[in-house]
Design a protein around this motif. Structure first.
Motif, PDB file in Angstrom:
ATOM      1  N   VAL A 123       0.988  -1.238  -0.186  1.00  0.00           N
ATOM      2  CA  VAL A 123       0.205  -0.310  -0.036  1.00  0.00           C
ATOM      3  C   VAL A 123       0.855   1.223   0.113  1.00  0.00           C
ATOM      4  O   VAL A 123       0.686   2.378  -0.999  1.00  0.00           O
ATOM      5  CB  VAL A 123      -0.853  -0.079   1.237  1.00  0.00           C
ATOM      6  CG1 VAL A 123      -1.694   1.323   1.450  1.00  0.00           C
ATOM      7  CG2 VAL A 123      -1.987  -1.076   1.055  1.00  0.00           C
ATOM      8  N   SER A 124       1.821   1.048   0.935  1.00  0.00           N
ATOM      9  CA  SER A 124       2.744   2.465   1.101  1.00  0.00           C
ATOM     10  C   SER A 124       3.523   2.488  -0.277  1.00  0.00           C
ATOM     11  O   SER A 124       4.043   3.784  -0.800  1.00  0.00           O
ATOM     12  CB  SER A 124       3.584   2.343   2.056  1.00  0.00           C
ATOM     13  OG  SER A 124       4.405   1.219   2.287  1.00  0.00           O
ATOM     14  N   LEU A 125       3.768   1.393  -0.738  1.00  0.00           N
ATOM     15  CA  LEU A 125       4.874   1.514  -2.030  1.00  0.00           C
ATOM     16  C   LEU A 125       4.191   2.007  -3.380  1.00  0.00           C
ATOM     17  O   LEU A 125       4.745   2.749  -4.022  1.00  0.00           O
ATOM     18  CB  LEU A 125       5.500  -0.005  -2.108  1.00  0.00           C
ATOM     19  CG  LEU A 125       6.210  -0.196  -3.278  1.00  0.00           C
ATOM     20  CD1 LEU A 125       7.126  -1.248  -3.127  1.00  0.00           C
ATOM     21  CD2 LEU A 125       5.699  -0.373  -4.613  1.00  0.00           C
ATOM     22  N   LEU A 126       2.790   1.717  -3.340  1.00  0.00           N
ATOM     23  CA  LEU A 126       1.990   2.305  -4.312  1.00  0.00           C
ATOM     24  C   LEU A 126       1.395   3.531  -4.176  1.00  0.00           C
ATOM     25  O   LEU A 126       0.977   4.347  -5.330  1.00  0.00           O
ATOM     26  CB  LEU A 126       0.960   1.351  -4.425  1.00  0.00           C
ATOM     27  CG  LEU A 126       1.029  -0.160  -5.091  1.00  0.00           C
ATOM     28  CD1 LEU A 126       0.022  -1.140  -5.235  1.00  0.00           C
ATOM     29  CD2 LEU A 126       1.746  -0.025  -6.480  1.00  0.00           C
ATOM     30  N   GLN A 127       1.483   4.189  -3.031  1.00  0.00           N
ATOM     31  CA  GLN A 127       1.270   5.571  -2.925  1.00  0.00           C
ATOM     32  C   GLN A 127       1.530   6.505  -3.897  1.00  0.00           C
ATOM     33  O   GLN A 127       0.820   7.355  -4.677  1.00  0.00           O
ATOM     34  CB  GLN A 127       1.181   6.144  -1.415  1.00  0.00           C
ATOM     35  CG  GLN A 127       0.285   5.468  -0.472  1.00  0.00           C
ATOM     36  CD  GLN A 127       0.334   5.760   0.957  1.00  0.00           C
ATOM     37  OE1 GLN A 127       1.354   6.288   1.398  1.00  0.00           O
ATOM     38  NE2 GLN A 127      -0.759   5.308   1.747  1.00  0.00           N
ATOM     39  N   PHE A 156       1.349   9.846  -8.756  1.00  0.00           N
ATOM     40  CA  PHE A 156       1.971  10.206 -10.187  1.00  0.00           C
ATOM     41  C   PHE A 156       1.055   9.910 -11.310  1.00  0.00           C
ATOM     42  O   PHE A 156       0.808  10.707 -12.247  1.00  0.00           O
ATOM     43  CB  PHE A 156       3.039   9.140 -10.333  1.00  0.00           C
ATOM     44  CG  PHE A 156       4.100   9.579 -11.349  1.00  0.00           C
ATOM     45  CD1 PHE A 156       4.542  10.859 -11.709  1.00  0.00           C
ATOM     46  CD2 PHE A 156       4.312   8.536 -12.198  1.00  0.00           C
ATOM     47  CE1 PHE A 156       5.343  11.160 -12.918  1.00  0.00           C
ATOM     48  CE2 PHE A 156       5.014   8.767 -13.107  1.00  0.00           C
ATOM     49  CZ  PHE A 156       5.856  10.390 -13.657  1.00  0.00           C
ATOM     50  N   LEU A 157       0.528   8.895 -11.399  1.00  0.00           N
ATOM     51  CA  LEU A 157      -0.550   8.557 -12.486  1.00  0.00           C
ATOM     52  C   LEU A 157      -1.723   9.252 -12.556  1.00  0.00           C
ATOM     53  O   LEU A 157      -2.197   9.560 -11.399  1.00  0.00           O
ATOM     54  CB  LEU A 157      -0.717   6.950 -12.576  1.00  0.00           C
ATOM     55  CG  LEU A 157       0.422   5.984 -12.906  1.00  0.00           C
ATOM     56  CD1 LEU A 157      -0.097   4.480 -12.453  1.00  0.00           C
ATOM     57  CD2 LEU A 157       1.030   6.026 -14.048  1.00  0.00           C
ATOM     58  N   HIS A 158      -2.295   9.678 -13.627  1.00  0.00           N
ATOM     59  CA  HIS A 158      -3.519  10.264 -13.762  1.00  0.00           C
ATOM     60  C   HIS A 158      -4.825   9.843 -13.808  1.00  0.00           C
ATOM     61  O   HIS A 158      -5.761  10.113 -13.643  1.00  0.00           O
ATOM     62  CB  HIS A 158      -3.594  11.348 -14.803  1.00  0.00           C
ATOM     63  CG  HIS A 158      -2.754  12.501 -14.607  1.00  0.00           C
ATOM     64  ND1 HIS A 158      -2.579  13.679 -15.243  1.00  0.00           N
ATOM     65  CD2 HIS A 158      -1.726  12.788 -13.763  1.00  0.00           C
ATOM     66  CE1 HIS A 158      -2.122  14.792 -14.784  1.00  0.00           C
ATOM     67  NE2 HIS A 158      -1.189  14.032 -13.801  1.00  0.00           N
ATOM     68  N   CYS A 159      -4.681   8.245 -13.868  1.00  0.00           N
ATOM     69  CA  CYS A 159      -5.671   7.486 -13.696  1.00  0.00           C
ATOM     70  C   CYS A 159      -5.445   6.050 -13.288  1.00  0.00           C
ATOM     71  O   CYS A 159      -4.310   5.501 -13.271  1.00  0.00           O
ATOM     72  CB  CYS A 159      -6.462   7.316 -15.175  1.00  0.00           C
ATOM     73  SG  CYS A 159      -5.669   6.197 -16.351  1.00  0.00           S
ATOM     74  N   GLU A 160      -6.388   5.379 -12.828  1.00  0.00           N
ATOM     75  CA  GLU A 160      -6.126   3.984 -12.531  1.00  0.00           C
ATOM     76  C   GLU A 160      -6.539   3.271 -13.705  1.00  0.00           C
ATOM     77  O   GLU A 160      -7.350   3.392 -14.794  1.00  0.00           O
ATOM     78  CB  GLU A 160      -7.243   3.820 -11.260  1.00  0.00           C
ATOM     79  CG  GLU A 160      -6.689   4.212 -10.164  1.00  0.00           C
ATOM     80  CD  GLU A 160      -7.520   3.967  -8.804  1.00  0.00           C
ATOM     81  OE1 GLU A 160      -8.458   2.853  -9.196  1.00  0.00           O
ATOM     82  OE2 GLU A 160      -7.562   4.246  -7.705  1.00  0.00           O
ATOM     83  N   THR A 161      -5.979   1.889 -13.635  1.00  0.00           N
ATOM     84  CA  THR A 161      -6.213   0.831 -14.865  1.00  0.00           C
ATOM     85  C   THR A 161      -7.674   0.455 -14.484  1.00  0.00           C
ATOM     86  O   THR A 161      -8.071  -0.005 -13.425  1.00  0.00           O
ATOM     87  CB  THR A 161      -5.575  -0.411 -14.396  1.00  0.00           C
ATOM     88  OG1 THR A 161      -4.192  -0.054 -14.981  1.00  0.00           O
ATOM     89  CG2 THR A 161      -5.929  -1.399 -15.421  1.00  0.00           C
ATOM     90  N   PRO A 162      -8.388   0.358 -15.787  1.00  0.00           N
ATOM     91  CA  PRO A 162      -9.893   0.078 -15.805  1.00  0.00           C
ATOM     92  C   PRO A 162     -10.036  -1.257 -15.527  1.00  0.00           C
ATOM     93  O   PRO A 162      -9.187  -2.331 -15.660  1.00  0.00           O
ATOM     94  CB  PRO A 162     -10.296   0.512 -17.271  1.00  0.00           C
ATOM     95  CG  PRO A 162      -9.450   1.310 -17.897  1.00  0.00           C
ATOM     96  CD  PRO A 162      -8.099   0.768 -17.152  1.00  0.00           C
TER      97      PRO A 162
END
Length: 262
Positions: free
Chosen positions: A4-8, A13-19
């Motif tokens: 969780v902390s690694l992905l924060q 940084f990314l402007h969207c999540e994978t659908p």
């Protein structure tokens, strides 16, 4: 590893999540071969991109030659089907130390970060090949997705702007890879889940290395340029894409098209 902390920072940084529709497509058993094959090729392309940057911007002629020789067995296997994949395990180390060329404006930091990245990407390449063999998936060359080309087509042509843009693109590609490894892991069997989780730490560091290099080389605020490429990346991820790959966009299958109409 605290995923969780690694992905924060990656999610920020990314402007969207994978659908969700991409995840649904990716976990179908019939798509495992193309998912792993494209992942395999992406590892090599990441190594090639890093090698290109070092050779073009940072090292002397002898070091540039050594880099070519380092990747040559992987390229011959991937593009020409030459050699035994098992022998690639003997080519995961660079044969000589890299020497920064006289007058290089980019220095040792670019070399150190990119050499480590290449080493890790080639190791991941071999690991994916091992997994494919264990799953009875024969390697077959496949076409590239639109993703990386779609990003890199917006890179400026003058220096150092071109290098800065390439580094930003590299950060986005690594960040998206990391996000997708994390999203896929819970849906896969123990072998693949464990492998994808194991990749998260190195992929997240690659993202940070690319970004820090871009900022250090620019010597000025590049937040607008980062946002520009992040928006392009988001569009590639969210728009319909008929060619399913590891970095493809929203699957434009007949079923998804039906959902959109409804």
């Amino acid at each position: 590893m605290n995923v969780v902390s690694l992905l924060q920072p990656i999610k920020k940084f990314l402007h969207c999540e994978t659908p969700q529709s991409w995840i649904d497509e990716a976990i179908k058993p019939e798509n495992l071969a193309v998912l792993l094959t494209d992942h395999l090729i992406c590892e090599l392309k990441a190594a090639q991109s890093a090698m290109f940057m070092i050779r073009r911007y940072a090292v002397d002629a002898d070091s540039a030659k050594a880099l070519l020789e380092w990747l040559s067995p992987y390229e011959k296997f991937t593009y020409r089907r030459e050699g035994d994949w098992r022998s690639l395990k003997d080519h995961q180390r660079l044969s000589k130390s890299m020497m920064v060329k006289s007058g290089s404006a980019y220095g040792q930091d670019l070399v150190d970060k990119m050499v480590l990245l290449i080493k890790e990407e080639l190791h991941h390449f071999y690991q994916v090949l091992e997994i494919m063999q264990n799953y009875g998936i024969e390697y077959e060359n496949i076409s590239s997705s639109r993703y990386a080309k779609g990003l890199l087509s917006h890179v400026r042509t003058h220096e150092p702007a071109a290098l800065i843009d390439k580094l930003i693109c590299g950060a986005l590609i690594e960040a998206r890879s990391c996000e997708r490894f994390a999203l896929l892991a819970p849906h896969l069997d123990d072998t693949l889940s464990t492998f994808y989780v194991s990749l998260l730490r190195s992929e997240s560091r690659h993202f940070e290395d690319y970004l820090s290099l871009a900022k250090n080389i620019a010597k000025e605020d590049i937040s607008e340029r980062i946002a520009y490429f992040a928006q392009i990346e988001s569009s590639l991820i969210l728009t319909a894409d008929s060619d399913f790959k590891f970095h493809s966009g929203t699957p434009s299958t007949a079923e998804n098209q039906h959902r959109a109409v409804v």
